[in-house]
Write an enzyme that holds these catalytic residues in place. Structure first.
Site, PDB file in Angstrom:
ATOM      1  N   LYS A  70      29.039  12.517 -21.677  1.00 60.57           N
ATOM      2  CA  LYS A  70      29.290  12.672 -23.118  1.00 60.57           C
ATOM      3  C   LYS A  70      28.024  13.004 -23.919  1.00 60.57           C
ATOM      4  CE  LYS A  70      33.473  10.037 -23.894  1.00 60.57           C
ATOM      5  NZ  LYS A  70      34.117   9.025 -24.720  1.00 60.57           N
ATOM      6  N   ASP A 106      37.368  11.181 -30.742  1.00 58.25           N
ATOM      7  CA  ASP A 106      37.615   9.728 -30.747  1.00 58.25           C
ATOM      8  C   ASP A 106      37.668   9.217 -32.184  1.00 58.25           C
ATOM      9  OD1 ASP A 106      37.741   9.386 -28.008  1.00 58.25           O
ATOM     10  OD2 ASP A 106      35.627   8.840 -27.792  1.00 58.25           O
TER      11      ASP A 106
HETATM   12  P1  NAP Z   1      29.316   2.751 -22.873  1.00 59.71           P
HETATM   13  O1  NAP Z   1      28.708   3.841 -23.669  1.00 59.71           O
HETATM   14  O2  NAP Z   1      28.911   2.550 -21.457  1.00 59.71           O
HETATM   15  O3  NAP Z   1      29.058   1.372 -23.688  1.00 59.71           O
HETATM   16  C1  NAP Z   1      29.503   0.149 -23.202  1.00 59.71           C
HETATM   17  C2  NAP Z   1      29.064  -0.976 -24.149  1.00 59.71           C
HETATM   18  O4  NAP Z   1      29.621  -2.205 -23.650  1.00 59.71           O
HETATM   19  C3  NAP Z   1      27.552  -1.181 -24.212  1.00 59.71           C
HETATM   20  O5  NAP Z   1      27.217  -1.604 -25.501  1.00 59.71           O
HETATM   21  C4  NAP Z   1      27.319  -2.312 -23.207  1.00 59.71           C
HETATM   22  O6  NAP Z   1      26.216  -3.140 -23.514  1.00 59.71           O
HETATM   23  C5  NAP Z   1      28.585  -3.151 -23.380  1.00 59.71           C
HETATM   24  N1  NAP Z   1      28.901  -3.889 -22.164  1.00 59.71           N
HETATM   25  C6  NAP Z   1      29.205  -3.377 -20.942  1.00 59.71           C
HETATM   26  N2  NAP Z   1      29.466  -4.382 -20.072  1.00 59.71           N
HETATM   27  C7  NAP Z   1      29.308  -5.543 -20.766  1.00 59.71           C
HETATM   28  C8  NAP Z   1      29.427  -6.909 -20.430  1.00 59.71           C
HETATM   29  N3  NAP Z   1      29.760  -7.279 -19.190  1.00 59.71           N
HETATM   30  N4  NAP Z   1      29.207  -7.845 -21.383  1.00 59.71           N
HETATM   31  C9  NAP Z   1      28.856  -7.470 -22.646  1.00 59.71           C
HETATM   32  N5  NAP Z   1      28.723  -6.187 -23.021  1.00 59.71           N
HETATM   33  C10 NAP Z   1      28.951  -5.235 -22.107  1.00 59.71           C
HETATM   34  O7  NAP Z   1      30.902   2.905 -22.825  1.00 59.71           O
HETATM   35  P2  NAP Z   1      31.851   3.580 -23.933  1.00 59.71           P
HETATM   36  O8  NAP Z   1      32.037   5.020 -23.619  1.00 59.71           O
HETATM   37  O9  NAP Z   1      31.343   3.179 -25.251  1.00 59.71           O
HETATM   38  O10 NAP Z   1      33.268   2.861 -23.616  1.00 59.71           O
HETATM   39  C11 NAP Z   1      33.441   1.501 -23.900  1.00 59.71           C
HETATM   40  C12 NAP Z   1      34.918   1.092 -23.745  1.00 59.71           C
HETATM   41  O11 NAP Z   1      35.721   1.805 -24.669  1.00 59.71           O
HETATM   42  C13 NAP Z   1      35.525   1.363 -22.362  1.00 59.71           C
HETATM   43  O12 NAP Z   1      36.355   0.280 -22.022  1.00 59.71           O
HETATM   44  C14 NAP Z   1      36.357   2.607 -22.573  1.00 59.71           C
HETATM   45  O13 NAP Z   1      37.455   2.678 -21.681  1.00 59.71           O
HETATM   46  C15 NAP Z   1      36.848   2.372 -23.999  1.00 59.71           C
HETATM   47  N6  NAP Z   1      37.186   3.643 -24.658  1.00 59.71           N
HETATM   48  C16 NAP Z   1      38.483   3.800 -25.055  1.00 59.71           C
HETATM   49  C17 NAP Z   1      38.852   4.983 -25.674  1.00 59.71           C
HETATM   50  C18 NAP Z   1      40.287   5.173 -26.113  1.00 59.71           C
HETATM   51  O14 NAP Z   1      40.686   6.322 -26.374  1.00 59.71           O
HETATM   52  N7  NAP Z   1      41.074   4.132 -26.250  1.00 59.71           N
HETATM   53  C19 NAP Z   1      37.924   6.011 -25.890  1.00 59.71           C
HETATM   54  C20 NAP Z   1      36.594   5.810 -25.486  1.00 59.71           C
HETATM   55  C21 NAP Z   1      36.240   4.611 -24.862  1.00 59.71           C
HETATM   56  P3  NAP Z   1      24.677  -2.733 -23.109  1.00 59.71           P
HETATM   57  O15 NAP Z   1      24.220  -1.815 -24.200  1.00 59.71           O
HETATM   58  O16 NAP Z   1      23.967  -4.027 -23.081  1.00 59.71           O
HETATM   59  O17 NAP Z   1      24.760  -2.062 -21.764  1.00 59.71           O
END
Ligand code: NAP
Length: 288
Positions: A70, A106
Site C-alpha cells: 500500500k 478506504d
Molecule cells: P498495519 O498498517 O500493519 O497496522 C497495524 C496496527 O495494529 C499497527 O498500529 C500495529 O502497532 C497494531 N498492532 C498489530 N498487532 C498488534 C498487537 N498484537 N497489539 C497491539 N497493536 C497491534 O495494518 P492495517 O493495514 O492498518 O490493517 C489493520 C486492520 O484493519 C487489519 O485487521 C485489517 O484487516 C483491517 N482493515 C479492514 C479494512 C476493511 O475494509 N474493513 C480495510 C483495511 C484494513 P505497531 O505500530 O506497534 O506495529
C-alpha cells in the site's frame, strides 16, 4: 467468460489467498453484464518493480493494492488523490494509458459505515486503537467527513502514533491528536471524553478470535459506539464485549464493501451491488 476485448482488473498483494475482493468484484461484473475480469495477482516481494511494469504493458485498467504494497506503490504513481497525499497509503490504482493514479477508497468505506452516526460524532472525542495504514484512513475520514474535535490515539509503538500526528497537523492542519502507549488504564482515563472507540489493529481477527485489543469491562460503556475494522469474524470478541453492555457495535463489512464500491466506480463508472455483496460475504463465512 472473457475474450480479446475483456478489460482486466485485479488486486495485488502478498499473500492473497484469503482476499474476498475477487468474489465481490466478479459478482458485480457478472450482475451488470460487463466485459471485465478481476483477478488475484500475487506478487512476491522482490518482484514488485517488474510486476508493476508488466501490469502496465498488459494494459490492466486498474487494481486494488493490499498488504504489503500500500505504501510501496506510491513511488510508481503519476498522480494521487488528496487522501493519498495525506494518508500515504493507496488501496486503488487506475491505469490511464500507462499513467497510474492512486486513490484511497478506504476513506469512503469508513464514511458510508459511520454516516448514520454523523450527528453524534460531530464535535466529539474519538479513541483510535492502532496507528497503521487503516488507522490513517479512519482519522482522515473522521476529520474530513465527521468534523470530530479530538482524537486520542493509542499505539503499541508510540513513535508511530507521533509520526501520524505530525502528518495530520502538517497536511490537514488538524492539531487535536494526543498520542499514548497502548495501556488500558490510560484508555479508561479518556473514555469519558470519547463517543466512538475504533479498533484498527488486527487483534481479534481470524484465527485469533478469542483475543480483543482491550479487555477490561470498564472500557465498554453503553453510551459509546464501538467500531471494529475486522470483518472476519463478523462479530469479534471486541464487539461481543461492547454489545453485552448494550452499546452499538459496528464491524468492518460495510467498510470493506464500501471501499470496493468506490474502486469499482473509479474503474467502470458503474454502481456496485452493495447489499448483494454484503450478503455474499456473510454467506461465505457461514459456509466455511
Ligand atoms: P498495519 O498498517 O500493519 O497496522 C497495524 C496496527 O495494529 C499497527 O498500529 C500495529 O502497532 C497494531 N498492532 C498489530 N498487532 C498488534 C498487537 N498484537 N497489539 C497491539 N497493536 C497491534 O495494518 P492495517 O493495514 O492498518 O490493517 C489493520 C486492520 O484493519 C487489519 O485487521 C485489517 O484487516 C483491517 N482493515 C479492514 C479494512 C476493511 O475494509 N474493513 C480495510 C483495511 C484494513 P505497531 O505500530 O506497534 O506495529
Amino acid at each position: 467468460m472473457f475474450d480479446f476485448d475483456t478489460t482486466k482488473l485485479g488486486v495485488i498483494g502478498y499473500p492473497l489467498k484469503h482476499s474476498l475482493s475477487p468474489l465481490i468484484h466478479n459478482n458485480a461484473i457478472e450482475k451488470l453484464g460487463l466485459n471485465y475480469q478481476y483477478q488475484p495477482l500475487e506478487i512476491k516481494p522482490g518482484n514488485f518493480d517488474t510486476s508493476i511494469n508488466g501490469l502496465k504493458i498488459m494494459k490492466i485498467k486498474g487494481f486494488n493494492v493490499t498488504i504489503p504494497y500500500k505504501e510501496q506503490i506510491i513511488g510508481y504513481l503519476h498522480n494521487m488523490s488528496k487522501e493519498v497525499e495525506v494518508i500515504g497509503a493507496v488501496n486503488t490504482v487506475v491505469n490511464n494509458d500507462g499513467k497510474l493514479i492512486g486513490y484511497n477508497t478506504d476513506v469512503t468505506g469508513i464514511k458510508v459505515t459511520l454516516e448514520r452516526f454523523g450527528e453524534e460524532l460531530s464535535n466529539s472525542g474519538i479513541i483510535v486503537l492502532g496507528a497503521g495504514g487503516a488507522s490513517r484512513a479512519v482519522i482522515y475520514s473522521l476529520i474530513e467527513h465527521f468534523n470530530v474535535s479530538k482524537i486520542h490515539l493509542f499505539n503499541r509503538t508510540v513513535e508511530k502514533a507521533e509520526k501520524l500526528k505530525g502528518q495530520f497537523s502538517e497536511k490537514l492542519n488538524f492539531k487535536e491528536i494526543s498520542c499514548y502507549n497502548f495501556d488500558e488504564k490510560r484508555i479508561a482515563d479518556v473514555l469519558s471524553r470519547a463517543k466512538l472507540v475504533v479498533n484498527t489493529t488486527p487483534v481479534g481477527m481470524y484465527p485469533d478470535v478469542n483475543e480483543s485489543p482491550i479487555n477490561h469491562y470498564k472500557l465498554f460503556k453503553k453510551d459509546k459506539i464501538y467500531f471494529d475494522l475486522i470483518y472476519n469474524p463478523l462479530k469479534t470478541n471486541f464487539l461481543k464485549k461492547a454489545e453485552r453492555t448494550g452499546a452499538a457495535g459496528i464491524n468492518g463489512l460495510k467498510m470493506f464493501v464500501g471501499q470496493a464500491a468506490e474502486s469499482f466506480k473509479l474503474w467502470t463508472g458503474k454502481e456496485f451491488p452493495i447489499e448483494e455483496s454484503e450478503l455474499l460475504i456473510k454467506n461465505k463465512f457461514i459456509d466455511s
